[in-house]
Design an enzyme around this catalytic site. Structure first.
Site, mmCIF file in Angstrom:
data_model
loop_
_atom_site.group_PDB
_atom_site.id
_atom_site.type_symbol
_atom_site.label_atom_id
_atom_site.label_comp_id
_atom_site.label_asym_id
_atom_site.label_seq_id
_atom_site.Cartn_x
_atom_site.Cartn_y
_atom_site.Cartn_z
ATOM 1 N N HIS A 186 0.824 -1.205 0.000
ATOM 2 C CA HIS A 186 0.000 0.000 0.000
ATOM 3 C C HIS A 186 0.862 1.260 0.000
ATOM 4 O O HIS A 186 2.041 1.227 0.348
ATOM 5 C CB HIS A 186 -0.939 0.024 1.214
ATOM 6 C CG HIS A 186 -0.243 -0.161 2.533
ATOM 7 N ND1 HIS A 186 -0.004 -1.411 3.068
ATOM 8 C CD2 HIS A 186 0.254 0.722 3.429
ATOM 9 C CE1 HIS A 186 0.606 -1.285 4.225
ATOM 10 N NE2 HIS A 186 0.778 0.000 4.464
ATOM 11 N N CYS A 195 1.096 1.816 12.597
ATOM 12 C CA CYS A 195 2.124 1.612 11.577
ATOM 13 C C CYS A 195 2.349 2.928 10.841
ATOM 14 O O CYS A 195 1.558 3.861 10.980
ATOM 15 C CB CYS A 195 1.741 0.496 10.610
ATOM 16 S SG CYS A 195 0.305 0.823 9.575
#
Length: 257
Positions: free
Chosen positions: A67, A183
């Site tokens: 991503h 994250c």
């Protein structure tokens, strides 16, 4: 918004044949391009590879979720690929990857898509769901499996909030664990780590509450009272997390993976 609102049929490939991780990402970006979500393909691709440099998005169990969040994306989108023969993706468990979802997130303050992406991330931890996707014979069947699961399952923040507000009678006498997950991009791993901790705590019959610090900001935030009463705290993060509030408590700090 539903998951399939972000995943177009033209961005799904059920018979992928990449031979390397690099080929996989390039082919996934090409699928994303077909969906019309990217204004600068090279910049977006660079963002996906840069995210891999921070740590592999091959999470194990045959799944990868590459991503990038960048202004090269004009609208949130997904692309998906099944790789029947599998590919070496440098996954955390060292096993080949055969199911890949690529996420494109715009670098904007409008984060309505994040709940959808977090829900998909958590669904991918369900073995029955992923096995059904691998066995789908048509793109229509693939999309239908996702739609059915999306309809049945609550979002991760909704479920974790439910855990955090459980009646005292349900948690009395149990070990009480708190956690924080985060994250760098706050899209996928934040929520998968939260789901993993929740499952592990339930398996040990522990009371649990997880604070997620994703791109949409901190959710299910731990209270001072909860921290005071906690037996231990897990901070699974590759991004900055406020730690002073845990002074004096037993804390385990680890990577989000």
């Amino acid at each position: 918004m539903r998951i399939t609102d972000l995943l177009k049929a033209c961005s799904v490939e059920l018979n992928g044949t990449p031979q390397t991780k690099e080929e996989t990402i390039k082919q996934m970006v090409a699928l994303m391009e077909k969906g019309g979500n990217v204004t600068d393909v090279e910049k977006y691709k660079a963002g996906v590879f840069a995210r891999e440099e921070e740590g592999t998005t091959g999470i194990g169990e045959g799944i990868a979720i590459p991503h990038a969040k960048t202004d090269a994306v004009n609208a949130p989108g997904l692309a998906a690929m099944v790789i029947p023969a599998g590919v070496d993706y440098d996954a955390l468990d060292g096993q080949p990857v055969d199911l890949v979802f690529l996420i494109a997130a715009p670098n904007t303050e409008d984060n309505i898509h994040l709940d959808v992406l977090s829900k998909l991330s958590v669904l991918l931890m369900n073995e029955e769901f992923t096995e059904a996707l691998r066995n789908a014979e048509t793109v229509e069947e693939f999309m239908g499996i996702i739609n059915d699961a999306d309809e049945k399952e609550a979002g991760i923040d909704e479920r974790l909030a439910g855990e955090g507000t459980a009646a005292e009678e349900e948690t009395r006498g149990k070990v009480k664990i708190l956690a924080v997950t985060s994250c760098p991009t706050g899209i996928a791993h934040t929520y998968m780590a939260a789901e993993g901790i929740e499952k592990a705590a339930k398996a040990k019959d522990c009371a649990v509450k997880v604070e997620t610090r994703g791109s949409g900001g901190a959710k299910n935030v731990l209270t001072s009272k909860e921290i005071e009463e906690a037996d231990g705290i897990i901070v699974a993060a590759d991004a900055q997390v406020p730690m002073d509030r845990f002074d004096g408590k037993k804390v385990i700090v680890c990577q989000v993976s």
